[in-house]
Design an enzyme around this catalytic site. Structure first.
Site, short mmCIF file in Angstrom:
data_model
loop_
_atom_site.label_atom_id
_atom_site.label_comp_id
_atom_site.label_asym_id
_atom_site.label_seq_id
_atom_site.Cartn_x
_atom_site.Cartn_y
_atom_site.Cartn_z
N GLU A 133 0.84 -1.19 0.00
CA GLU A 133 0.00 0.00 0.00
C GLU A 133 0.88 1.24 0.00
OE1 GLU A 133 -2.09 -0.99 3.55
OE2 GLU A 133 -0.77 0.17 4.85
N LYS A 135 2.63 4.53 1.27
CA LYS A 135 3.01 5.03 2.59
C LYS A 135 2.61 6.50 2.65
CE LYS A 135 6.82 5.50 5.88
NZ LYS A 135 6.56 6.93 6.17
N ASP A 137 1.92 10.26 3.72
CA ASP A 137 2.68 11.26 4.49
C ASP A 137 1.67 12.14 5.22
OD1 ASP A 137 4.81 12.61 5.50
OD2 ASP A 137 5.22 13.79 3.71
N TYR A 244 -6.48 1.57 7.11
CA TYR A 244 -5.66 0.49 6.55
C TYR A 244 -5.34 -0.64 7.52
CZ TYR A 244 -2.12 3.55 8.68
OH TYR A 244 -1.41 4.35 9.55
N LYS A 383 10.99 3.26 1.01
CA LYS A 383 10.78 4.69 0.81
C LYS A 383 11.30 5.16 -0.55
CE LYS A 383 10.59 7.43 4.23
NZ LYS A 383 10.86 8.35 5.36
N CYS A 474 -6.08 44.67 -7.61
CA CYS A 474 -5.69 43.99 -6.39
C CYS A 474 -6.51 42.71 -6.21
CB CYS A 474 -5.88 44.91 -5.19
SG CYS A 474 -5.61 44.11 -3.59
N CYS A 477 -8.93 43.46 -2.86
CA CYS A 477 -9.99 44.48 -2.83
C CYS A 477 -10.43 44.94 -4.20
CB CYS A 477 -9.53 45.67 -2.00
SG CYS A 477 -8.23 46.67 -2.78
N CYS A 490 -0.99 48.07 -4.67
CA CYS A 490 -2.44 48.24 -4.62
C CYS A 490 -2.74 49.66 -4.19
CB CYS A 490 -3.05 47.24 -3.64
SG CYS A 490 -4.75 47.63 -3.15
N CYS A 496 -8.40 48.29 1.60
CA CYS A 496 -8.05 46.92 1.24
C CYS A 496 -7.89 46.13 2.53
CB CYS A 496 -6.74 46.91 0.45
SG CYS A 496 -6.11 45.26 0.09
#
Length: 742
Positions: A133, A135, A137, A244, A383, A474, A477, A490, A496
């Site tokens: 299966e 692995k 993370d 699992y 791995k 922007c 805004c 901006c 904003c």
């Protein structure tokens, strides 16, 4: 699922008004809606084959919530409980029903073959099949079901005990609140909580747009989310879960045949069992003893639990999500081939993996192999090599800073650069993007400037058309974007929200007002409590603030005390805090010394600013433009209003001494008759240094009333002594310092 449930296929969504229903009809409809929502969750999250659209599902879910609210219906086990429960002060710990061991690992095929040799040797040369299966993370969890009901979840922790994350895991859509089908009476399973890659990139995009640091990788994001003290925060984040392994299982109808070899452990479990009325902790204690005595003995007499591959088949029947890449193989060479094939598919998966797991399939063989003090002897992780330097740009986010500067940030498939996992890199500005010719989807090389700041060095493989199209408005805004050479800004100012959040966090940081960091500033702006400018903060009522998630009355009153303590800051601090571009604390102090008060500063000409020591033509221009902006003038006047900040104190010429020379002080909380700045000025006049944060160089933390928690925690960490106000003034008196309140 009842065949006559009207909310399963083509559900009718025209519901009668809640007010027109009696309680009996409401309860009946709610039960059918719960049944239907669980069914649709199963089709969507486990089978990946929904039978209705998102809009229809959302309407069913909302109707269920309406009924539960209107008639105060019992919600235990209801799908609506996924929105999150009440916040907690800290996560408790629980003992696992069965130990959650780790898995030995290597990236070398020779080590995997050696694992296979040991397995076959310890099994006396017996034939061995393996289940392979991905692995994942993510974050490993134990999940407990009793009588088909979700009861508890815990992190792996040290393998024997873990953090109680029951309410947080409850919010995960792929973790069923009730099992389906013919399930064991007690089922304890191991799963992996993760964040899908597409959801992770979107979540990081939102964080970067807010000005927050993105998570380095999906695992960190999942772990941080699962450990939130407020489950409602967890509910807002896109967690998912694969299952699992069965850690323990017991069924009243399947046990008691002597097949488990538990020497009476099953009798203790049976004695604790009482269906829905079971004392869960007593039952789990008995199951824990049974598991320990038998060395495993999982699921005696329960169909399918004599092999790992059988578990993979039973999980979906019970409503538990499994991974579609799981495979059963005949020998170790096929397991190695599986890993190599999965490595080529790695980038196509919507979840992070860092290798494969190879497990002995037969459970009886697993029990014979047993464990070491840390690892299962029947499993091994093969791995993948770490990703290094070259990766793919998944998105480009334009971040809005405190001064309105727009900074493009590349979001990346996480990659290791110089031993550090990197998930974003700077693209600096629009000109840099054009020079690199970079766009979303391109494969790029990442470098770290000064071995710290990651940036895109070059495009290794062009996989997109053209270059990233830098926005003309922007992204927060919608205001126009202006260019100043290679830099974009901006024009929205504090209108904003992104700039307002940064401005609020910066303002409170400079004035040493504890309790308002970036996260709290964002919360205040989103809630509309700070809507126009930073001066709004002084109008927020304690009662209103206390109602916000994660606050409470104590935190709200502490913030009010902090605001009151900083009501008359020195002019230099005030000028630094209002956010004039290029004007930090040193330049602000020079301006304060030169002009003496706010009116003189506001009435000055541009050349007057340039005449100040440390202010050149560019900074003088920034100051003049800031001062001439009508909105900025209005903010300054609001802050000077006595009902808000009060008139900043002009700098005073005072006689200095050296009684406290070489000492460093930090202040927290309020001292009657003194502002924070007056206390800092007092010790500085006598040769000491006053800082706003505690470190190993701090000599003393002075603690007034309603102190902030973070500084006291830092003082404990760095072994810095604390003095209350009386002890502080006694210390000054011993040094010959007259400290009458101003």
């Amino acid at each position: 699922m009842a065949d006559d449930n009207p909310y399963v296929t083509d559900p009718a969504l025209d519901f009668r008004d809640v007010e027109a229903l009696g309680e009996a009809d409401a309860r009946a409809q709610a039960e059918r809606l719960r049944e239907a929502v669980r069914f649709h969750d199963y089709r969507y999250y486990v089978l990946n084959d929904p039978v209705i659209g998102d809009r229809a599902y959302d309407r069913l879910f909302e109707r269920l919530r309406e009924l539960e609210d209107a008639f105060d219906l019992e919600r235990e086990g209801s799908p609506t409980q996924r929105v999150g429960g009440e916040p907690v002060d800290e996560l408790g710990t629980v003992e696992h029903v069965a130990p959650l061991f780790s898995i030995d690992s290597s990236g070398d095929a020779a080590d995997v073959r050696e694992f296979d040799r040991r397995v076959r040797r310890d099994l006396g040369g017996a034939d061995v099949a393996y289940v392979c299966e991905p692995k994942f993370d993510g974050l490993s969890v134990e999940v407990v079901y009793v009588d088909g009901r979700y009861e508890r979840a815990a992190t792996r922790g040290d393998g024997e005990t873990g953090e109680d994350v029951t309410e947080n895991v409850r919010t995960i859509e792929s973790v069923p609140q009730r099992l389906r089908g013919d399930h064991p009476d007690v089922l304890v399973v191991r799963g992996e909580v993760y964040i899908p890659r597409d959801a992770f990139q979107q979540y990081n995009r939102e964080r970067v747009e807010r000005g927050d640091d993105p998570f380095a990788n999906p695992r960190n994001a999942a772990a941080g989310t699962l450990r939130q003290l407020d489950p409602s925060v967890t509910a807002e984040r896109p967690l998912d879960c694969f299952f699992y392994d069965v850690l323990a299982a017991w069924d009243a109808d399947a046990s008691g045949d002597g097949g488990s070899g538990d020497d009476g452990g099953d009798d203790a479990v049976r004695a604790a069992w009482n269906g829905s009325g079971t004392n869960v902790e007593a039952l789990l204690d008995a199951l824990r003893e049974r598991s320990s005595a038998s060395g495993g003995g999982l699921g005696a007499g329960i169909d399918g639990l004599d092999t790992h591959w059988g578990e993979v088949g039973r999980f979906p029947e019970w409503g538990l999500k499994t991974n579609d890449r799981d495979r059963r193989v005949a020998d170790v060479e096929a397991a190695i081939d599986y890993r190599d094939a999965l490595r080529t598919e790695r980038e196509e998966l919507n979840y992070e993996i860092d290798g494969t797991v190879v497990k002995v399939d037969d459970r009886a063989q697993c029990e014979r192999l047993g464990t070491t003090a840390r690892h299962y002897r029947w499993a091994y992780a093969y791995k993948f090599p770490a990703r290094t330097e070259v990766t793919t740009i998944t998105d480009v986010v334009v971040q809005v800073g405190r001064t309105g500067r727009l900074t493009p940030v590349a979001l990346l498939e996480p990659v290791e650069v110089g031993g550090v996992t990197v998930s974003r890199a700077s693209l600096h500005n629009p000109e840099e993007i054009d020079e690199l010719g970079v766009n979303v989807g391109d494969e790029v090389r990442i470098e770290r400037a000064g071995d710290v700041i990651p940036y895109v060095d070059e495009v290794v493989e062009k996989r997109s058309e053209g270059t990233f199209d830098f926005p003309e408005s922007c992204p927060v805004c919608g205001s126009d974007v202006e260019r100043d050479g290679p830099i974009a800004f901006c024009t929205g100012g504090l209108a904003c929200d992104a700039q307002l959040v940064h401005a609020l966090a910066y303002f409170t940081d400079v004035l040493d007002i504890e309790g308002v960091g970036e996260a709290a500033a964002e919360q205040l702006v989103e809630a509309g409590l700070v809507a126009d400018d930073v001066a709004d903060l002084y109008d927020v009522e304690v009662e209103t603030l206390a109602e916000l998630s994660g606050w409470g009355e104590t935190s709200a009153r502490n913030l009010r005390a902090e605001l009151d303590a900083a009501r008359h800051p020195p002019l230099g601090d005030f000028l630094a805090a209002i956010g004039i571009p290029e004007v930090g604390p040193i330049v602000a102090a020079d301006l304060a010394a030169h002009f003496g008060d706010v009116d003189a500063f506001l009435d000055a000409e541009r050349d007057d600013y340039e005449a100040v020591e440390g202010v050149g033509p560019t900074v003088a221009e920034h100051i003049a433009e800031f001062r001439d902006n009508e909105r900025n003038r209005r903010v300054i006047e609001r802050l000077r209003d006595e009902s808000r900040l009060g008139e900043p104190d002009a700098p005073e010429m005072t006689e200095e001494g050296d009684e406290l020379a070489g000492e460093t002080y930090v202040f927290t909380g309020s001292v009657e008759g003194w502002t924070r700045d007056e206390l800092q000025e007092l010790v500085e006049r006598h040769g000491a240094t006053a800082t706003t944060s505690v470190s190993s160089n701090t000599d003393c933390l002075v603690v007034g009333s309603n102190p902030g928690a973070s500084k006291r925690e830092d003082a404990t960490e760095h072994d810095v002594p604390e003095l209350d106000a009386d002890a502080f003034f006694e210390r000054l008196a011993e040094r010959g310092i007259d400290a009458d309140a101003p």
